[in-house]
Design an enzyme around this catalytic site. Sequence first.
Site, PDB file in Angstrom:
ATOM      1  CE  LYS A  68      36.626 -35.108   6.250  1.00 54.79           C
ATOM      2  NZ  LYS A  68      35.882 -34.127   5.490  1.00 54.79           N
ATOM      3  CG  HIS A  98      33.818 -39.506  11.050  1.00 50.00           C
ATOM      4  ND1 HIS A  98      33.943 -40.436  10.051  1.00 50.00           N
ATOM      5  CD2 HIS A  98      32.612 -38.911  10.845  1.00 50.00           C
ATOM      6  CE1 HIS A  98      32.863 -40.390   9.264  1.00 50.00           C
ATOM      7  NE2 HIS A  98      32.043 -39.485   9.737  1.00 50.00           N
ATOM      8  CG  ASP A 111      26.316 -38.942  12.627  1.00 51.22           C
ATOM      9  OD1 ASP A 111      26.248 -39.683  11.636  1.00 51.22           O
ATOM     10  OD2 ASP A 111      26.348 -37.693  12.538  1.00 51.22           O
ATOM     11  CE  LYS A 159      24.977 -33.630  12.780  1.00 49.90           C
ATOM     12  NZ  LYS A 159      25.944 -33.560  11.698  1.00 49.90           N
ATOM     13  CD  GLU A 186      29.048 -31.848  11.301  1.00 53.52           C
ATOM     14  OE1 GLU A 186      28.771 -31.813  10.117  1.00 53.52           O
ATOM     15  OE2 GLU A 186      28.600 -32.699  12.096  1.00 53.52           O
ATOM     16  CE  LYS A 245      32.591 -28.711   7.423  1.00 51.22           C
ATOM     17  NZ  LYS A 245      32.171 -29.938   8.044  1.00 51.22           N
TER      18      LYS A 245
HETATM   19  C1  BG6 Z   1      29.037 -37.848   8.529  1.00 48.24           C
HETATM   20  C2  BG6 Z   1      28.003 -37.680   9.579  1.00 48.24           C
HETATM   21  O1  BG6 Z   1      29.644 -39.111   8.621  1.00 48.24           O
HETATM   22  O2  BG6 Z   1      30.034 -36.839   8.670  1.00 48.24           O
HETATM   23  C3  BG6 Z   1      27.378 -36.296   9.481  1.00 48.24           C
HETATM   24  O3  BG6 Z   1      26.990 -38.669   9.418  1.00 48.24           O
HETATM   25  C4  BG6 Z   1      28.433 -35.232   9.523  1.00 48.24           C
HETATM   26  O4  BG6 Z   1      26.442 -36.090  10.529  1.00 48.24           O
HETATM   27  C5  BG6 Z   1      29.540 -35.527   8.506  1.00 48.24           C
HETATM   28  O5  BG6 Z   1      27.825 -33.989   9.226  1.00 48.24           O
HETATM   29  C6  BG6 Z   1      30.705 -34.567   8.675  1.00 48.24           C
HETATM   30  O6  BG6 Z   1      31.598 -34.766   7.625  1.00 48.24           O
HETATM   31  P1  BG6 Z   1      32.568 -33.608   7.165  1.00 48.24           P
HETATM   32  O7  BG6 Z   1      33.372 -34.228   6.078  1.00 48.24           O
HETATM   33  O8  BG6 Z   1      31.715 -32.458   6.715  1.00 48.24           O
HETATM   34  O9  BG6 Z   1      33.379 -33.247   8.383  1.00 48.24           O
END
Ligand code: BG6
Length: 491
Positions: free
Chosen positions: A184, A242, A237, A332, A218, A337
Site C-alpha cells: 500500500k 499486517h 489473520d 470485522k 473493517e 472501514k
Molecule cells: C486480509 C485478511 O489479509 O486483509 C482479510 O485476510 C482482510 O480478512 C483483508 O479483510 C483487509 O485488507 P484491506 O486491504 O482491505 O485492509
Amino acid sequence: MNKKQPISIIIFGASGDLTQRKLIPSLFNLFRKGRMAGVFKIIGYGGTEFTDQGFRDHLLKGVRQYAGYSSKDEEWGSFKSNLFYQQGHYSNLEDFKKLVTRLGALESGPANRLYYMAIPPSVFPSIIDLLGLTGQSKEDGNWRRVIIEKPFGTDLPSAQLLNQQLHKVFTENQVYRIDHYLGKETVQNILVTRFANTIFEPLWNRNYIDHVQITVAETVGVEHRAGFYDGVGVMRDMFQNHLLQLVSLVAMEPPASLHADALRNEKVKVLSTIMPIQGKLVAANSVLAQYKGYKNEPEIKSNSTTPTFAALRLFVNNWRWQGVPFYLRSGKKLAEKQSQIIIQFKEPPLAMFPVRSTTGMTPNMLVLYLQPDEGVHLRFEAKVPDTIAETRSVDMEFHYAEAFGPTAIPEAYERLLLDALQGDASLFTRADEVETAWSLIDPVIREWEENQSPALSVYQPASWGPIEADQLVARDGRNWMHEETRKLLEK
Ligand code: BG6
C-alpha cells in the site's frame, strides 16, 4: 528488470478469487503502463477445467471490474494473447512434468520464471516439492522466484516447518512472502514521512510521544471466506502480519538504505524488542471478541469461539520507546472501514492558556490515514479569533486525492508484483521476520485458547468493538480516537 529478457509468470490457484480480483488486473495495469517485459507469458495452473480461451474470458470479468477496463480499450486484446491455462493437480508429479513441457513450448528459449502461490497454505508444501523434483527452482542463468501468499503458517512451529520445506528447494533470496499491506502506498509513506523529513524524527521517541494507536477496522463480516476464517480468527489473520508490520515501520530505527536486507534487519530488530505478552500478562494486555450474529453466519460452527475483533497493548522495550504504549485493534463488522495510525504527542508541560472544560487539554496528534481518504493530518492548537486566549484544535491536512489526483493510488498487488519481477524483496517478509512475528502472537493465542483468559466478549455489529477494548486504554487514562471523538474535539 531487464525488459528484454522473457518472463513466465506461473500462477498456482489460477481459477481462484485472488487471481481474478487482484493478480490479473494488477498485471494488466503493469502492462498498460509499459512495465512488463517485452516478452511475457502468464500461465494459470489449477484443478478447474479451462481452455486458454475460457480462462481469458473468465479473467476479463475481473479486469472489467477491478482494472477499470472498458471494451473500447485496445490493450486487453494484446495482453490476453499472453494468457494460457494448464489444468493439473497440486500433488501429481506427472502433471508437473506436463507443466514443464508446456512452459518449454510456450517459452521457446531461455526465460526467467516467477511462481505465484495463490493457493491455500495446506497445498503449497507439495507444490514446492514438485517444483524441486521437476527442476523448476534451479537458476541456470535465468532467475526463478516464488511468491507465497499469506497466511504463512498458523503458529510458530508451522511457519518454521514451512520455511524449512521452502529452503530445501529455494534459497531465501528466491522467496517473496506477501503481506499486501506493505504494497500500500500509504504504508510505504510511513518511512517517507519519518525519514524524508527532518521535522518528525527528532520528536519520534518517548520524550515527546505519549502513545501510538493503530486501528485496522473493517465493516465487512467474514462473507464468502467463512470456511477459511473460522478457527483462524483475527489474531492470525490480521495481527501476526499486517498490524505487526505497521508497528515495525512506526517503531524501527532508520535503516542505512532501502535495500531489502538493510530494511528487514531493522524490522526484525524492532520486532524482537517487543515485550512478550504471555501467561497472566495476556488478560491484562489483550481483548478478544466476536460480533453478535457471527455464529449464525453460513459455514460458521454454532459454538465457534473464533475472535473477529482483538485489541492489544504492546511495549517496545528499547531506548527510543521505553514506556510508550502501542495500542492495536482490528476487527470485522465495525462502525467504519478505516485503517489509521495515530501518533499522540505529550501534553505541553504547562497550561498557559485556559483549558476547555469539556475536553481538557488536547495534545498534538499526527494521523496517518492508510485508507480510505488516504492522507496525513497534523492536529495542533490555534487561537480562536476575537477571544482573549481561547484555543481550538485545528487540522493541517494532506489528502492523496487532492495532491496527486483521485486515481493516483495503485492497487497494492501492482507494486508487489513489479518488485518481485525486478528482484526487489524489500516489501516482502523474510523468514526470520515471519517467525519473530509468530513468536509474539503465539503465546497470546495459546492463553486465549487454553485458559480462556481473557474471556471472549461480544460486540454489536457496526460498533467500535466491545467495551473491554475501551477499558484497555482507559486503564491508562487514554481513549481510542474514534472519528466522532475527533470531530467533537475539533468543535
Ligand atoms: C486480509 C485478511 O489479509 O486483509 C482479510 O485476510 C482482510 O480478512 C483483508 O479483510 C483487509 O485488507 P484491506 O486491504 O482491505 O485492509
